[in-house]
Each structure stands twice: as structure tokens, then as C-alpha cells.
Design a protein around this motif. Structure first.
Motif: not given
Length: 323
Positions: A32, A35, A107
Motif C-alpha cells: 500500500s 500506491y 489505489v
């Protein structure tokens, strides 16, 4: 894999590989963190500083609220993808056959399939760039599971990579263009006119020959890369065997030390028990000695009393005799 969960093996392998670059590891702990596209941009700059230069990477938005603005993050990923396509086309002379990627879902953590395709391109850029030997060597520094994951990513990107010239027309594919046929006919006419031996003309155009030469060179390069990978794999297997043997030796030594420590503790416990028994015996003897001393004192008192009484009786007896 269209979900918000990334396969743990893939996530660990990707993060391990990214940590071989000069990055702030605190900012790169999970997929993450990638992203917003900024970390991927820094990685691409280290892969090819000439193409992914600072001026080019200024296209990426680095707004203060980037970490919470999904629109800006998706925009950055589209820019990264565009830069990667340009790199493969202009620097590697290759075209990547792939479907459109949904950056908005990426995302939001809802499309790991598309995210892995983007990561494949980054890994492919590393192992196909001019400094590929360094990046391949870095991959072999990873653990076996991470190596297997990276190998799969590399294989998929190579499968989807096509030479830029390979998409030409049918004439260019077989090399039978009108120009090449005219050259062949003119050469045959000239030879029949003077009956002098000439080199047999090729039906393939120079462009086709160059393309075949490039393809052969690419094939040889990939074979060389495969041999290098196999050699590295053999070396790693040998090192693994050595480490396994060393680990067994150390485990055996540790077991012996533990056994020796247990025996020592047992002996110490036995000695402590003996010392306690000895102290108890000493206390018992001291108690008995005190009792004997009290008996002796009592007997001495009794003897003194008897002697005193005997002297009194003797005195009275002497007095009685005198009378």
C-alpha cells in the motif's frame, strides 16, 4: 486476485526486492506504500537514471496530502505506467502487450492483479536494463521464496514483451518486399549477360536481416542470462547445503552444551543437598553436645551436694565418737 488482500508471499517478495534499492525502508513496509507512485519513481531512477531522470520524475505529484488523495495517487500510477511503456519502447526496443490497468481500483486496494502487472513492468525494466547484472545479483541475495516470486514476475513480463519491429506487415515478416524481388531479378539478369559468377542475392531485405540478427542476439543474451541464473542457483544451493551442515553442527553442539548444563545443574543440586544434610547433622550434634554438657553440669552439682552431705555426716560421726 481482485481483492484488497495481496498474497503474503508476493507482498514479502516485492518489499524484500524494493529494499535492495536505496530507499527509506520505513516508508516501504507494505504494497500500500507503493500506491502513490513516488517509491516506484525512485526505484526507476536507480534502474536507469538517464531515462528516469529528476526532470522526468517531476511529473509525479508530491502534494502534501498525497497519502490521502486517491485521485492524485491514481494519476501518479498512470504517469509511472506511461514512463515504463516509453522506456520499454525507446530504450529496450520492446512493446509490452497488456490490457488497460484500472489505477483507481489499485489505489483503493481492490485490484491486486493490475497492481502486480505494474510491478512486473518495474521488475522487467530492472532485469533488461543496461545495468541488469547488478539487479539480477540483488535478486539472488533474497531468500528462496522471494526469488521464486520474482522469477515468476520476470517470466511473465518476458512473455508479454515483443520486439518493436515484430509488428510489421506480412511483407516485412517474410522479407519478400517488391524492392528485394527487383534486386534479385536484376542480379540474375546481370549474371546471365556476362556469365560471371556472382554472389547469390538474398531474398530478405537488409532490414529483415538486421531484425533477425537482433532477435538472435536477444536469444543469445537470454541464454547467457539463463546460464548465469542457473550458475547463481547452483552456487546458492551449495551455500544452502553448507549452511544446513553448519546449522546441524551448531545444533548438535548446542544440544551437547544443554546436556552438559543439565548434568552440571544436577551435580550442583546434589552437592547442595549434601551440604544441607551435613549442616543438619552438625546442628544435631551441637544439640546433643549441649545436652551432654547440661548433664555433666547437673552431675557435678549433685556430686558437690553429696560431698557436702558426706562431710556433714563425717563431722557428726567424729563428734559422736569424741563424746
Amino acid at each position: 486476485m481482485k481483492s484488497d488482500d495481496c498474497d503474503p508471499d508476493y507482498e514479502i517478495a516485492i518489499i524484500d526486492w524494493l529494499h535492495t534499492f536505496e530507499l527509506d525502508h520505513e516508508r516501504c513496509k507494505s504494497v500500500s506504500d507503493l500506491y502513490d507512485g513516488c517509491i516506484l519513481g525512485m526505484v526507476l531512477h536507480q534502474i536507469c537514471p538517464y531515462y528516469f531522470n529528476e526532470e522526468t520524475l517531476q511529473q509525479l505529484n508530491r502534494d502534501a496530502n498525497l497519502s490521502t488523495n486517491l485521485v492524485l495517487q491514481a494519476s501518479n500510477l498512470r504517469k509511472v505506467l506511461r514512463l515504463l511503456n516509453g522506456f520499454f519502447k525507446s530504450m529496450l526496443k520492446k512493446r509490452i502487450a497488456m490490457r488497460d490497468l484500472n489505477m483507481n481500483e489499485i489505489v483503493r486496494g481492490e485490484n491486486m492483479d493490475d497492481f502486480l502487472i505494474l510491478i512486473q513492468l518495474v521488475v522487467g525494466a530492472a532485469v533488461l536494463c543496461e545495468d541488469k547484472a547488478t539487479f539480477i545479483r540483488n535478486i539472488f541475495q533474497l531468500n528462496h521464496n522471494s526469488q521464486s516470486v520474482l522469477k515468476g514476475l520476470i517470466e511473465r513480463v518476458l512473455e508479454n514483451a515483443e520486439d518493436e519491429d515484430a509488428a510489421g506487415s506480412l511483407e516485412s515478416e517474410v522479407g519478400l518486399s517488391e524492392d528485394s524481388i527487383e534486386v534479385s531479378l536484376d542480379a540474375n539478369t546481370a549474371m546471365s549477360a556476362d556469365d560471371s559468377p556472382r554472389e547469390e542475392p538474398s531474398l530478405f531485405s537488409p532490414k529483415q536481416l538486421r531484425r533477425e540478427g537482433d532477435a538472435e542476439e536477444e536469444r543469445l543474451r537470454l541464454l547467457e542470462l539463463l546460464q548465469h541464473l542457473q550458475t547463481e542457483r547452483q552456487q546458492l544451493l551449495s551455500q544452502t547445503a553448507q549452511l544446513t551442515a553448519a546449522n546441524l553442527t551448531l545444533t548438535d553442539q548446542l544440544r551437547r552444551l544443554q546436556d552438559s548444563s543439565q548434568e552440571r545443574r544436577a551435580l550442583e543440586a546434589c552437592e547442595q543437598q549434601k551440604a544441607q544434610d551435613f549442616e543438619q547433622r552438625v546442628l544435631l550434634l551441637q544439640t546433643e553436645l549441649e545436652e551432654l554438657r547440661r548433664d555433666q553440669d547437673l552431675r557435678a552439682v549433685q556430686q558437690d551436694r553429696v560431698k557436702s552431705e558426706l562431710r556433714a555426716v563425717t563431722g557428726r560421726f567424729e563428734q559422736a565418737r569424741e563424746l
